[in-house]
Scaffold this motif. Structure first.
Motif, PDB file in Angstrom:
ATOM      1  N   PHE A   1      40.260  20.977  21.251  1.00  0.00           N
ATOM      2  CA  PHE A   1      39.532  21.089  21.165  1.00  0.00           C
ATOM      3  C   PHE A   1      38.941  19.942  20.337  1.00  0.00           C
ATOM      4  O   PHE A   1      38.719  19.728  19.780  1.00  0.00           O
TER       5      PHE A   1
ATOM      6  N   HIS B   1      34.156  23.526  16.556  1.00  0.00           N
ATOM      7  CA  HIS B   1      34.885  24.696  17.813  1.00  0.00           C
ATOM      8  C   HIS B   1      33.936  25.323  17.783  1.00  0.00           C
ATOM      9  O   HIS B   1      32.017  25.005  17.503  1.00  0.00           O
ATOM     10  N   GLN B   2      33.786  25.619  19.335  1.00  0.00           N
ATOM     11  CA  GLN B   2      32.993  26.720  20.325  1.00  0.00           C
ATOM     12  C   GLN B   2      31.590  27.138  19.450  1.00  0.00           C
ATOM     13  O   GLN B   2      30.740  27.636  20.133  1.00  0.00           O
ATOM     14  N   GLU B   3      31.813  27.982  18.893  1.00  0.00           N
ATOM     15  CA  GLU B   3      31.177  28.789  17.389  1.00  0.00           C
ATOM     16  C   GLU B   3      29.288  27.758  17.222  1.00  0.00           C
ATOM     17  O   GLU B   3      28.533  27.940  17.277  1.00  0.00           O
TER      18      GLU B   3
ATOM     19  N   ALA C   1      32.754  22.760  25.376  1.00  0.00           N
ATOM     20  CA  ALA C   1      34.332  23.475  24.868  1.00  0.00           C
ATOM     21  C   ALA C   1      35.176  23.445  25.954  1.00  0.00           C
ATOM     22  O   ALA C   1      36.592  22.260  25.780  1.00  0.00           O
TER      23      ALA C   1
ATOM     24  N   ASP D   1      36.262  31.833  13.183  1.00  0.00           N
ATOM     25  CA  ASP D   1      36.532  30.973  13.894  1.00  0.00           C
ATOM     26  C   ASP D   1      37.774  31.771  14.985  1.00  0.00           C
ATOM     27  O   ASP D   1      37.368  31.953  16.341  1.00  0.00           O
TER      28      ASP D   1
ATOM     29  N   GLU E   1      36.651  32.799  19.061  1.00  0.00           N
ATOM     30  CA  GLU E   1      37.582  32.285  19.756  1.00  0.00           C
ATOM     31  C   GLU E   1      38.892  33.101  20.952  1.00  0.00           C
ATOM     32  O   GLU E   1      38.566  33.096  21.883  1.00  0.00           O
TER      33      GLU E   1
ATOM     34  N   GLY F   1      36.443  32.914  23.753  1.00  0.00           N
ATOM     35  CA  GLY F   1      37.232  30.844  23.867  1.00  0.00           C
ATOM     36  C   GLY F   1      37.565  30.691  24.480  1.00  0.00           C
ATOM     37  O   GLY F   1      37.745  32.063  26.369  1.00  0.00           O
TER      38      GLY F   1
ATOM     39  N   TRP G   1      44.004  31.344  18.494  1.00  0.00           N
ATOM     40  CA  TRP G   1      44.291  31.144  17.102  1.00  0.00           C
ATOM     41  C   TRP G   1      44.801  32.025  16.355  1.00  0.00           C
ATOM     42  O   TRP G   1      43.588  32.933  16.683  1.00  0.00           O
TER      43      TRP G   1
END
Ligand SMILES: Cc1cc2nc3c(=O)[nH]c(=O)nc-3n(C[C@H](O)[C@H](O)[C@H](O)COP(=O)(O)OP(=O)(O)OC[C@H]3O[C@@H](n4cnc5c(N)ncnc54)[C@H](O)[C@@H]3O)c2cc1C
Length: 436
Positions: free
Chosen positions: A80, A84-86, A101, A145, A149, A153, A158
């Motif tokens: 990653f 993060h993806q957010e 991502a 997060d 995910e 995600g 996580w």
């Protein structure tokens, strides 16, 4: 009592087992199909793909081969980006965010194939990773997060864990909970770069260390590189100079903010302490000026890292600061001396994303920030393939179409921006920690 060992060295711990080499030639040998500027993870992987595709390739580095950030880092291998993806989706939209991502997962999988393919052992080991929340607000971010995910995600697994569970699982006290990241690996960065450099040599790449490229001039489908050891012409040029970019690459100087990260290694640690706190485990705190601790691959010592600031560049001063950070995280480590402390320079583009671009016939691959070992391996390979004319499936990247924004103001200010940026992070950390 001094926290520095009597054998203290201001150089990378990885260089003990894998000292960078000067190169394979003292000077270039005629003209080349491709010249690569920068012998880090990106430059070497690009050179390797190109030489395997039959091109005559030379790699220049102003220092020894691989002696930039690529052999000075922590060696974490993670699927990653640090955004993060957010955050990626919020900044770049759902489609680009998800693509980027995904690219980091592909890059993670790609890196793992490299040592197997070329038959070397960079001591890749699984480590569970815990991020430690320094404030309730930071813990709330971890919960959000992990939820995002899990919801859409990439299945990274996580898990937020509360204060009591964090203490039970890590023995570390004083934090507000944490984030558990199960599928994280780490390696010996020196052995990894040494392995890729040896693969380059076997494929016929000319490696020329301690030879700065001073200037590049284009024209007629070839570029002339003026180097400290004479001029050379190449049909294609790959520039992978990242945080060490200098006046030879004004395009990058206008687009990258360099930043120093510091890392240190301890003397051998009591095996009982290692077993209690660092059984194949890495700890990192949630501050923007993040501090982290990992065991060395042989499990005998610790490596402690963090960002610099307005503290100057003296490794001994930074070593003392890292020692304090280490003991603040795990007080039981008090008294363990540091044998090494060094820094590496990484580079931040304005948008924090890696960039690949082709300008005036030159390919630039830079900006992997603090997560360049997987992404750099992958991007170097892809751009090498692209120059060879490989199909999209082997040469396209998720960052191909991104605009590479210019940093406002003169590039001479970039070092100052970097230091101010770190101090701004420190100030925000201080503010967050007051809100406990
Ligand atoms: C302390 C620290 C910890 C880190 N931890 C991790 C981690 O755990 N995991 C991870 O994935 N990443 C980590 N990183 C980031 C990672 O190291 C970088 O993203 C990556 O190494 C960048 O590779 P590169 O090939 O772009 O550049 P570099 O490896 O920095 O190579 C650039 C090279 O270009 C050369 N050069 C510059 N100008 C010229 C010129 N004019 N002529 C010739 N040569 C030139 C330099 O000498 C240098 O060797 C960390 C970095 C640091 C510093």
């Amino acid at each position: 009592m001094s926290v520095l060992s009597s054998q203290f060295k201001p150089t990378s711990y990885w260089w003990e087992a894998a000292p960078p080499i000067d190169g394979t030639r003292a000077a270039p040998d005629g003209n080349y199909d491709v010249a690569v500027v920068g012998s880090g993870v990106i430059g070497l992987n690009a050179a390797l793909a190109l030489a395997e595709g039959g091109r005559k390739v030379v790699v220049f580095d102003s220092g020894k081969i691989g002696s930039g950030a690529s052999t000075r880092n922590n060696g974490s291998i993670v699927p990653f980006h640090f955004l993060h993806q957010e955050q990626l989706e919020a900044r770049f939209g759902a489609e680009v965010g998800a693509r980027v991502a995904r690219m980091f997962v592909d890059a993670f999988e790609h890196l793992l194939k490299v040592p197997k393919r070329y038959g070397f052992d960079p001591m890749i080991k699984p480590y569970e990773r815990f991020f430690l929340a320094c404030s309730p607000k930071h813990y709330a971010h971890y919960v959000a997060d992990a939820a995002l995910e899990g919801e859409r995600g990439l299945g990274l697994g996580w898990k937020p864990i509360d204060k009591a569970e964090l203490e039970r699982r890590t023995g570390v006290r004083g934090y507000h909970g944490g984030l558990h990241i199960p599928n994280s690996l780490a390696m010996h960065s020196g052995l990894y770069i040494q392995g890729v450099a040896q693969a380059c040599i076997a494929a016929g790449v000319d490696l020329i260390g301690k030879c700065r490229v001073l200037k590049m001039r284009g024209g007629g489908g070839t570029t002339t590189l003026v180097t400290e050891r004479g001029e050379v012409r190449a049909r294609e040029v790959v520039v992978a100079t990242n945080g060490y970019s200098d006046g030879a690459v004004p395009y990058l100087k206008q687009r990258l903010i360099p930043a120093r990260l510091y890392l240190s290694a301890t003397e051998p640690v009591d095996p009982k302490l290692m077993e209690r706190f660092f059984p194949d485990r890495q700890l990192a705190d949630s501050k923007r000026s993040m501090g982290w601790i990992r065991p060395t691959p042989d499990g005998t010592r610790l490596m402690v890292g963090g960002r610099g600031g307005m503290m100057g560049n003296d490794p001994e001063v930074h070593a003392r600061k890292l020692y304090q950070d280490m003991v603040a995280m795990v007080p039981e480590l008090a008294g363990i001396k540091l044998t090494h402390c060094w820094y590496g320079v990484i580079a931040f583009p304005m948008d924090f994303l890696p960039h690949v671009s082709k300008v005036d016939g030159i390919h630039y691959i830079v900006g992997c920030c603090g997560v360049g070992m997987c992404a750099g391996t992958y991007l170097g390979n892809r751009i090498g393939n692209r120059i060879l004319g490989a199909p999209q499936a082997d040469s396209a990247t998720a960052v191909d179409d991104l605009r590479f924004p210019r940093i406002p103001g003169p590039s001479a200010m970039n070092r100052l921006y970097s230091r101010l940026g770190i101090e701004w992070y420190n100030l925000r950390d201080w503010w967050d920690l007051r809100q406990k």
